[in-house]
Design a protein around this motif. Structure first.
Motif, mmCIF file in Angstrom:
data_model
loop_
_atom_site.group_PDB
_atom_site.id
_atom_site.type_symbol
_atom_site.label_atom_id
_atom_site.label_comp_id
_atom_site.label_asym_id
_atom_site.label_seq_id
_atom_site.Cartn_x
_atom_site.Cartn_y
_atom_site.Cartn_z
ATOM 1 N N GLY A 99 0.801 -1.228 0.000
ATOM 2 C CA GLY A 99 0.000 0.000 0.000
ATOM 3 C C GLY A 99 0.835 1.279 0.000
ATOM 4 N N PHE A 100 2.161 1.140 0.064
ATOM 5 C CA PHE A 100 3.049 2.306 0.015
ATOM 6 C C PHE A 100 3.674 2.426 -1.377
ATOM 7 N N HIS A 101 4.110 3.628 -1.708
ATOM 8 C CA HIS A 101 4.821 3.846 -2.962
ATOM 9 C C HIS A 101 6.322 3.831 -2.702
ATOM 10 N N LEU A 127 9.796 5.275 -2.952
ATOM 11 C CA LEU A 127 10.205 6.685 -3.070
ATOM 12 C C LEU A 127 11.709 6.823 -3.211
ATOM 13 N N GLY A 179 5.767 5.850 11.016
ATOM 14 C CA GLY A 179 5.460 6.576 9.783
ATOM 15 C C GLY A 179 6.701 6.727 8.929
ATOM 16 N N SER A 180 6.484 6.850 7.627
ATOM 17 C CA SER A 180 7.605 6.852 6.681
ATOM 18 C C SER A 180 8.573 8.014 6.911
ATOM 19 N N ARG A 190 10.073 3.298 1.438
ATOM 20 C CA ARG A 190 8.865 4.133 1.442
ATOM 21 C C ARG A 190 9.176 5.499 2.033
ATOM 22 N N THR A 249 -2.618 12.903 2.906
ATOM 23 C CA THR A 249 -1.512 12.303 2.144
ATOM 24 C C THR A 249 -1.970 11.095 1.314
ATOM 25 N N PRO A 250 -2.700 10.118 1.899
ATOM 26 C CA PRO A 250 -3.143 8.980 1.073
ATOM 27 C C PRO A 250 -3.988 9.418 -0.116
ATOM 28 N N TYR A 294 -1.640 10.683 -2.856
ATOM 29 C CA TYR A 294 -1.019 9.530 -3.540
ATOM 30 C C TYR A 294 -2.034 8.860 -4.476
HETATM 31 O O1 C5P Z 1 4.003 6.391 6.384
HETATM 32 P P1 C5P Z 1 2.824 7.278 6.649
HETATM 33 O O2 C5P Z 1 1.962 6.752 7.758
HETATM 34 O O3 C5P Z 1 3.174 8.704 6.821
HETATM 35 O O4 C5P Z 1 1.955 7.207 5.338
HETATM 36 C C1 C5P Z 1 0.624 7.667 5.273
HETATM 37 C C2 C5P Z 1 -0.026 7.158 3.995
HETATM 38 O O5 C5P Z 1 0.596 7.786 2.850
HETATM 39 C C3 C5P Z 1 0.134 5.668 3.749
HETATM 40 O O6 C5P Z 1 -0.883 4.936 4.382
HETATM 41 C C4 C5P Z 1 0.038 5.580 2.234
HETATM 42 O O7 C5P Z 1 -1.304 5.647 1.812
HETATM 43 C C5 C5P Z 1 0.717 6.866 1.766
HETATM 44 N N1 C5P Z 1 2.142 6.644 1.458
HETATM 45 C C6 C5P Z 1 2.476 6.010 0.279
HETATM 46 N N2 C5P Z 1 3.801 5.791 -0.017
HETATM 47 C C7 C5P Z 1 4.772 6.218 0.817
HETATM 48 C C8 C5P Z 1 4.451 6.893 2.015
HETATM 49 C C9 C5P Z 1 3.116 7.094 2.305
HETATM 50 O O8 C5P Z 1 1.610 5.625 -0.510
HETATM 51 N N3 C5P Z 1 6.047 6.003 0.490
#
Ligand code: C5P
Length: 320
Positions: A44-46, A48, A155-156, A172, A199-200, A203
């Protein structure tokens, strides 16, 4: 230039004994000088590649001894930001306690200046500050690597907010390494929009735009040009290398941000971009006086809720 410069010597040092008095930790906001968004992963993450940069806009978390775990706050988002169990500060406290075998007991107070849901990683900054504050209050003896792991689980962006400075982020975003030992200060104008962006959702909008062929995948090249620009210490060269793949998605959801960027450029900025997932926009200036002038001009145009200036890079979450 009078602003302090960040050096690697300031990296987080783990405390050795529990503190008796209150522990006050200041933590900066982050912007992304370069943000290349890769494919959506199965988790579910991208994927980066990003260049994080900590700027002198701060939240502050104070931890005191207490019989229960409580959180109070003042400043940005007070009365709006939920202080319940979902709050990243309380999650950070519980996670550190569980990991280190301590009782999760503390009175936590947040003084917030970083806008909520602004693309400046304010929530992640608060989590980073909480880990550092409670590490010291409880004297957990948790190592740097373990702290980084806890930060990543929260968190990322959290590991970067512990580190600070300017750093390359991969995975991520949670894998960070410093990219500059001694960098010249950069001067930014921070234009805060009304309301936040999720944020989601940003994305997801980027994924939609890419699927429809309306955004490049990825939009920007790798970070090499930006990293080389930082080494040259010339704001014009840095400005030309700023890149953010999420900008098209933030602009698609909030087209008026285009007016803000245009206004900052009209006011004489070297470059302007959306910060992270937005809606905050940041503008690069030649020096602190130039930044103050652009900020004043932008304030007069009444496009933004707030306009402030901040230099970077600065250290990550640190006890004061
Ligand atoms: O990591 P964090 O909790 O800050 O991320 C919040 C949301 O942002 C994630 O649930 C995801 O939907 C999106 N996200 C993503 N790719 C990343 C970081 C965050 O898709 N590298």
């Amino acid at each position: 230039m009078t602003e302090p410069l960040f050096t690697d010597d300031e990296e987080y040092e783990r405390p050795k004994m529990a503190a008796h008095g209150p522990v006050r930790v200041r933590v900066p906001a982050k912007i992304n000088l370069h943000l290349q968004v890769g494919p959506l992963r199965r988790d579910g993450f991208h994927e980066l590649t990003t260049v994080y940069h900590a700027i002198a806009l701060y939240d502050e978390v104070t931890a005191r001894r207490g019989d229960t775990l409580t959180l109070t706050m003042e400043g940005e988002g007070a009365g709006v930001l939920p202080l319940d169990d979902d709050n990243l500060i309380l999650r950070a406290a519980r996670m550190l306690a569980k990991q280190t075998g301590h009782d999760p007991l503390a009175r936590l107070h947040l003084r917030k200046q970083i806008p909520v849901a602004g693309g400046l990683a304010g929530g992640s900054a608060d989590a980073a500050a909480t880990l550092v504050a409670l590490d010291q209050l409880w004297g957990t003896g948790v190592g740097r690597d373990e702290l980084a792991e806890l930060a990543a689980a929260l968190g990322s962006d959290v590991p970067f907010l512990v580190l600070g400075g300017t750093a390359l982020g991969t995975g991520r975003g949670e894998r960070v390494s410093p990219v500059l030992a001694h960098g010249s200060a950069l001067h930014w104008v921070v234009a805060v929009a009304d309301g936040g962006l999720s944020t989601p959702e940003v994305y997801a909008e980027l994924d939609r735009l890419r699927a429809a062929g309306r955004a490049d995948d990825p939009a920007s090249a790798g970070p090499e040009r930006l990293l080389a620009a930082l080494r040259q210490r010339d704001p014009d060269v840095v400005g030309a290398a700023l890149a953010n793949d999420m900008q098209s998605a933030a602009l698609s959801l909030r087209p008026e941000l285009g007016d803000t960027i245009e206004a900052g450029m009209d006011a004489g900025a070297i470059a302007g971009i959306v910060s992270g997932s937005g809606p905050t926009c940041v503008f690069l200036a030649q020096d602190s006086r130039h930044a103050a002038g652009i900020a004043e001009d932008l304030r007069g145009r009444e496009l933004c809720r707030d306009v402030t200036v901040a230099h970077g890079p600065v250290a990550g979450a640190r006890a004061q």
